[in-house]
Scaffold this motif. Structure first.
Motif, PDB file in Angstrom:
ATOM      1  N   VAL A  27       0.875  -1.175   0.000  1.00 36.17           N
ATOM      2  CA  VAL A  27       0.000   0.000   0.000  1.00 36.17           C
ATOM      3  C   VAL A  27       0.916   1.230   0.000  1.00 36.17           C
ATOM      4  O   VAL A  27       1.845   1.320   0.810  1.00 36.17           O
ATOM      5  N   CYS A  28       0.671   2.138  -0.926  1.00 39.38           N
ATOM      6  CA  CYS A  28       1.520   3.326  -1.053  1.00 39.38           C
ATOM      7  C   CYS A  28       0.671   4.577  -0.823  1.00 39.38           C
ATOM      8  O   CYS A  28      -0.557   4.522  -0.844  1.00 39.38           O
ATOM      9  N   CYS A  29       1.347   5.693  -0.623  1.00 40.82           N
ATOM     10  CA  CYS A  29       0.625   6.964  -0.514  1.00 40.82           C
ATOM     11  C   CYS A  29       1.270   7.963  -1.456  1.00 40.82           C
ATOM     12  O   CYS A  29       2.300   7.664  -2.078  1.00 40.82           O
ATOM     13  N   SER A  30       0.649   9.135  -1.557  1.00 42.61           N
ATOM     14  CA  SER A  30       1.220  10.178  -2.413  1.00 42.61           C
ATOM     15  C   SER A  30       1.693  11.333  -1.533  1.00 42.61           C
ATOM     16  O   SER A  30       1.359  11.387  -0.343  1.00 42.61           O
ATOM     17  N   ARG A  65       3.853  -0.564   9.421  1.00 43.09           N
ATOM     18  CA  ARG A  65       4.471   0.671   9.909  1.00 43.09           C
ATOM     19  C   ARG A  65       5.281   1.425   8.864  1.00 43.09           C
ATOM     20  O   ARG A  65       5.953   2.396   9.175  1.00 43.09           O
ATOM     21  N   HIS A  66       5.246   0.921   7.629  1.00 40.57           N
ATOM     22  CA  HIS A  66       6.017   1.562   6.565  1.00 40.57           C
ATOM     23  C   HIS A  66       5.125   1.832   5.364  1.00 40.57           C
ATOM     24  O   HIS A  66       4.270   1.011   5.049  1.00 40.57           O
ATOM     25  N   MET A  67       5.349   2.961   4.712  1.00 35.76           N
ATOM     26  CA  MET A  67       4.578   3.220   3.506  1.00 35.76           C
ATOM     27  C   MET A  67       5.413   3.962   2.458  1.00 35.76           C
ATOM     28  O   MET A  67       5.888   5.067   2.706  1.00 35.76           O
ATOM     29  N   PRO A  68       5.603   3.307   1.293  1.00 40.68           N
ATOM     30  CA  PRO A  68       6.320   3.997   0.217  1.00 40.68           C
ATOM     31  C   PRO A  68       5.483   5.168  -0.291  1.00 40.68           C
ATOM     32  O   PRO A  68       4.255   5.093  -0.313  1.00 40.68           O
ATOM     33  N   VAL A  69       6.165   6.235  -0.667  1.00 42.13           N
ATOM     34  CA  VAL A  69       5.486   7.399  -1.256  1.00 42.13           C
ATOM     35  C   VAL A  69       5.781   7.376  -2.744  1.00 42.13           C
ATOM     36  O   VAL A  69       6.948   7.281  -3.159  1.00 42.13           O
ATOM     37  N   VAL A  70       4.704   7.420  -3.537  1.00 41.47           N
ATOM     38  CA  VAL A  70       4.848   7.243  -4.978  1.00 41.47           C
ATOM     39  C   VAL A  70       4.230   8.421  -5.707  1.00 41.47           C
ATOM     40  O   VAL A  70       3.191   8.934  -5.298  1.00 41.47           O
ATOM     41  N   GLU A  71       4.907   8.852  -6.777  1.00 41.21           N
ATOM     42  CA  GLU A  71       4.344   9.888  -7.640  1.00 41.21           C
ATOM     43  C   GLU A  71       4.534   9.446  -9.086  1.00 41.21           C
ATOM     44  O   GLU A  71       5.666   9.105  -9.473  1.00 41.21           O
ATOM     45  N   ASP A  72       3.452   9.449  -9.845  1.00 38.68           N
ATOM     46  CA  ASP A  72       3.472   8.958 -11.235  1.00 38.68           C
ATOM     47  C   ASP A  72       4.101   7.570 -11.323  1.00 38.68           C
ATOM     48  O   ASP A  72       4.910   7.297 -12.222  1.00 38.68           O
ATOM     49  N   GLY A  73       3.769   6.737 -10.363  1.00 38.99           N
ATOM     50  CA  GLY A  73       4.261   5.350 -10.374  1.00 38.99           C
ATOM     51  C   GLY A  73       5.707   5.198  -9.918  1.00 38.99           C
ATOM     52  O   GLY A  73       6.244   4.099  -9.882  1.00 38.99           O
ATOM     53  N   LYS A  74       6.342   6.338  -9.592  1.00 41.21           N
ATOM     54  CA  LYS A  74       7.753   6.281  -9.184  1.00 41.21           C
ATOM     55  C   LYS A  74       7.920   6.570  -7.698  1.00 41.21           C
ATOM     56  O   LYS A  74       7.283   7.488  -7.168  1.00 41.21           O
ATOM     57  N   LEU A  75       8.825   5.827  -7.101  1.00 39.28           N
ATOM     58  CA  LEU A  75       9.100   5.963  -5.673  1.00 39.28           C
ATOM     59  C   LEU A  75       9.792   7.299  -5.394  1.00 39.28           C
ATOM     60  O   LEU A  75      10.807   7.620  -6.025  1.00 39.28           O
ATOM     61  N   VAL A  76       9.225   8.091  -4.463  1.00 35.97           N
ATOM     62  CA  VAL A  76       9.873   9.366  -4.125  1.00 35.97           C
ATOM     63  C   VAL A  76      10.265   9.450  -2.648  1.00 35.97           C
ATOM     64  O   VAL A  76      10.922  10.389  -2.224  1.00 35.97           O
ATOM     65  N   ILE A 127       9.816   7.267   1.594  1.00 33.50           N
ATOM     66  CA  ILE A 127       9.141   6.291   2.450  1.00 33.50           C
ATOM     67  C   ILE A 127       8.838   6.984   3.775  1.00 33.50           C
ATOM     68  O   ILE A 127       9.664   7.766   4.264  1.00 33.50           O
ATOM     69  N   VAL A 128       7.640   6.755   4.302  1.00 31.77           N
ATOM     70  CA  VAL A 128       7.331   7.287   5.627  1.00 31.77           C
ATOM     71  C   VAL A 128       7.049   6.125   6.572  1.00 31.77           C
ATOM     72  O   VAL A 128       6.507   5.098   6.169  1.00 31.77           O
ATOM     73  N   THR A 129       7.445   6.312   7.809  1.00 35.63           N
ATOM     74  CA  THR A 129       7.215   5.278   8.821  1.00 35.63           C
ATOM     75  C   THR A 129       6.159   5.792   9.799  1.00 35.63           C
ATOM     76  O   THR A 129       5.876   6.997   9.847  1.00 35.63           O
ATOM     77  N   ILE A 130       5.629   4.873  10.589  1.00 34.31           N
ATOM     78  CA  ILE A 130       4.619   5.278  11.572  1.00 34.31           C
ATOM     79  C   ILE A 130       5.239   6.287  12.558  1.00 34.31           C
ATOM     80  O   ILE A 130       4.565   7.206  13.016  1.00 34.31           O
ATOM     81  N   GLY A 131       6.547   6.141  12.814  1.00 32.90           N
ATOM     82  CA  GLY A 131       7.248   7.084  13.706  1.00 32.90           C
ATOM     83  C   GLY A 131       7.245   8.490  13.121  1.00 32.90           C
ATOM     84  O   GLY A 131       7.000   9.465  13.839  1.00 32.90           O
ATOM     85  N   ASP A 132       7.489   8.598  11.811  1.00 31.36           N
ATOM     86  CA  ASP A 132       7.472   9.919  11.147  1.00 31.36           C
ATOM     87  C   ASP A 132       6.095  10.549  11.260  1.00 31.36           C
ATOM     88  O   ASP A 132       5.958  11.746  11.526  1.00 31.36           O
ATOM     89  N   VAL A 133       5.066   9.714  11.041  1.00 33.69           N
ATOM     90  CA  VAL A 133       3.697  10.228  11.004  1.00 33.69           C
ATOM     91  C   VAL A 133       3.231  10.645  12.405  1.00 33.69           C
ATOM     92  O   VAL A 133       2.608  11.693  12.575  1.00 33.69           O
TER      93      VAL A 133
END
Ligand code: AMP
Length: 144
Positions: A82-85, A103-114, A116-122
């Motif tokens: 599961v990714c977020c923007s 606890r981890h979520m890749p951040v994607v823009e136009d299908g490309k990885l930009v 990663i955020v962790t639950i700690g960051d959030v």
């Protein structure tokens, strides 16, 4: 707060990825050296193929024994993470992480990885927001 602000506050250091063919033992070494809990798996370094967490390794060790350490990451990773923007809010990301129990979520823009955020960051971002809201409300009540 938006994901893009969280990424900015973390500094733009690029995203470390590993390939599907990487050995689990090598991934465990990277996790330990970097003191992180998860790695995005991507063969082209751009689109996320999967995610490997320290939990995946611990569970496999318990179920299948140390032999799993010589396998490739592809056998153990969670596919289609599961990714977020960048435009998602910290609240929305926190809800998705809590519901999905990860606890981890890749951040994607136009299908490309930009990023990663962790639950700690959030959680850190949320706490900062709450502190600012509290100060603003106190200011209003005190008439500042
Ligand atoms: P974590 O809590 O992130 O260490 O991971 C717990 C479990 O969820 C592991 O099996 C991970 O492979 C998986 N996982 C981690 N992040 C995600 C994600 N963004 N989407 C789907 N599964 C994930």
């Amino acid at each position: 707060m938006l994901v893009q602000q969280i990424l900015k506050s973390k500094g733009d250091n690029g995203v470390l990825t590993i390939k599907t063919s990487t050995k689990v033992s090598e991934a465990a070494q990277i996790l330990a050296e970097r003191r992180i809990g998860g790695l995005v798996v991507s063969d082209d370094g751009e689109s996320p193929d999967g995610i490997l967490s320290e939990r995946d390794i611990v569970r496999s060790l318990a179920v299948r024994g140390t032999g799993c350490m010589t396998e490739s990451v592809e056998e153990m990773m969670t596919r289609n993470p599961v990714c977020c923007s960048r435009q998602d809010t910290s609240d929305a990301v926190l809800t998705r992480m809590t519901d999905g129990r990860f606890r981890h979520m890749p951040v994607v823009e136009d299908g490309k990885l930009v990023g990663i955020v962790t639950i700690g960051d959030v959680v850190k971002a949320r706490l900062q927001e709450l502190a600012m809201e509290k100060d603003a409300l106190q200011g209003m009540i005190m008439g500042h």
